[in-house]
Design an enzyme around this catalytic site. Structure first.
Site, PDB file in Angstrom:
ATOM      1  N   PHE A  23       0.906  -1.157  -0.146  1.00 14.30           N
ATOM      2  CA  PHE A  23      -0.108  -0.120   0.089  1.00 14.30           C
ATOM      3  C   PHE A  23       0.983   1.231  -0.078  1.00 14.30           C
ATOM      4  CE2 PHE A  23      -2.848  -3.239   1.687  1.00 14.30           C
ATOM      5  CZ  PHE A  23      -3.972  -2.874   0.972  1.00 14.30           C
ATOM      6  N   CYS A  29      -6.138  15.240   0.468  1.00 19.69           N
ATOM      7  CA  CYS A  29      -7.414  14.835   0.004  1.00 19.69           C
ATOM      8  C   CYS A  29      -7.866  16.210  -0.363  1.00 19.69           C
ATOM      9  CB  CYS A  29      -8.285  14.138   0.921  1.00 19.69           C
ATOM     10  SG  CYS A  29      -9.757  13.547  -0.047  1.00 19.69           S
ATOM     11  N   CYS A  33     -14.624  13.996   4.124  1.00 19.49           N
ATOM     12  CA  CYS A  33     -15.831  13.356   4.467  1.00 19.49           C
ATOM     13  C   CYS A  33     -15.911  13.222   5.834  1.00 19.49           C
ATOM     14  CB  CYS A  33     -15.654  11.878   3.548  1.00 19.49           C
ATOM     15  SG  CYS A  33     -15.684  11.885   1.913  1.00 19.49           S
ATOM     16  N   CYS A  36     -14.450   9.729   7.393  1.00 17.74           N
ATOM     17  CA  CYS A  36     -13.270   9.384   6.878  1.00 17.74           C
ATOM     18  C   CYS A  36     -12.364   8.596   8.266  1.00 17.74           C
ATOM     19  CB  CYS A  36     -12.362  10.494   6.216  1.00 17.74           C
ATOM     20  SG  CYS A  36     -10.453   9.767   5.903  1.00 17.74           S
ATOM     21  N   ASP A  37     -11.647   7.531   7.886  1.00 22.98           N
ATOM     22  CA  ASP A  37     -11.067   6.906   9.015  1.00 22.98           C
ATOM     23  C   ASP A  37      -9.589   6.715   8.889  1.00 22.98           C
ATOM     24  OD1 ASP A  37     -11.087   5.215   7.085  1.00 22.98           O
ATOM     25  OD2 ASP A  37     -11.966   3.339   7.897  1.00 22.98           O
ATOM     26  N   THR A  38      -8.934   7.596   7.860  1.00 23.36           N
ATOM     27  CA  THR A  38      -7.594   7.592   7.558  1.00 23.36           C
ATOM     28  C   THR A  38      -7.067   8.753   8.088  1.00 23.36           C
ATOM     29  OG1 THR A  38      -8.372   6.058   5.729  1.00 23.36           O
ATOM     30  CG2 THR A  38      -6.047   7.190   5.889  1.00 23.36           C
ATOM     31  N   GLU A  92      -7.137   3.557  -5.556  1.00 22.07           N
ATOM     32  CA  GLU A  92      -8.505   3.626  -4.796  1.00 22.07           C
ATOM     33  C   GLU A  92      -8.657   5.279  -4.538  1.00 22.07           C
ATOM     34  OE1 GLU A  92      -8.329   1.766  -0.836  1.00 22.07           O
ATOM     35  OE2 GLU A  92      -8.272  -0.330  -2.050  1.00 22.07           O
ATOM     36  N   HIS A 185      -9.737  -6.195   7.006  1.00 21.33           N
ATOM     37  CA  HIS A 185      -8.504  -5.688   7.747  1.00 21.33           C
ATOM     38  C   HIS A 185      -8.940  -5.029   9.037  1.00 21.33           C
ATOM     39  CE1 HIS A 185     -10.021  -2.152   5.644  1.00 21.33           C
ATOM     40  NE2 HIS A 185      -9.358  -1.408   6.416  1.00 21.33           N
TER      41      HIS A 185
END
Length: 191
Positions: A23, A29, A33, A36-38, A92, A185
């Site tokens: 990855f 970005c 959002c 968003c979990d990142t 993605e 995951h």
């Protein structure tokens, strides 16, 4: 390029779930959002050669370029360099910017249902749609995609998540052109 992280794991979502992959998370970005979990804002500047070297340290053929939003930085020359090392390049994206034509696989996670017009999809080619679903809207159908996945939104609230999963399952049963995608995951507690 500003790179948030490069790591080796299994693809946890969508068509390639369970596939070993490197990855490459690019920083930044164009959307914010609410779910968003990142954490993707931090990062280090890396040359394309440094990225290719880091990716090449792992045995997997699959490379997943993600973010944030990778289309803000991804270049045709980086994809070409990864191809020269025998890599298969999957991206993605939220689909709001064009991608290099030489990308092998495009996973579109449209955000227009949540973010409105500023999240309008501009891509003409999509391999899979992976629509985040919380039960408050219809998932975005992108004509011409090969595969359609609907993924329960992880709100961080166990009770709310259970209701969303149930609503997602019912949606798929009523709309069998969609397939369920779980964030395996997270279920497996891996990166």
């Amino acid at each position: 390029m500003k790179v948030n992280e490069i790591f080796y794991s299994l693809q946890g979502e969508g068509y390639y779930t369970g596939t070993a992959a490197v990855f490459v998370r690019l920083s930044g970005c164009n959307l914010q959002c609410p779910f968003c979990d990142t954490n993707h804002e931090d990062g280090s500047m890396m040359t394309e050669e440094e990225i290719v070297d880091a990716v090449s340290a792992y045995p997997a053929r699959m490379v997943v370029v993600t973010g944030g939003e990778p289309s803000l930085q991804l270049t045709e020359s980086l994809v070409d360099a990864l191809h020269k090392k025998g890599k298969y390049v999957s991206v993605e994206t939220n689909g709001t910017h064009q991608l290099p034509d030489n990308v092998d696989w495009i996973t579109l996670s449209p955000k227009d249902s949540y973010m409105g017009e500023k999240a309008k999809v501009v891509l003409s080619r999509v391999d899979e749609v992976k629509s985040v679903f919380d039960g408050s809207h219809e998932p975005t159908w992108i004509e011409g995609a090969k595969h359609y996945f609907i993924q329960p939104c992880d709100t961080g609230d166990q009770k709310r998540n259970k209701a969303i999963v149930e609503a997602t399952i019912e949606y798929v049963k009523r709309n069998p052109e969609w397939r369920l995608s779980l964030q395996t995951h997270k279920i497996l507690d891996i990166r």
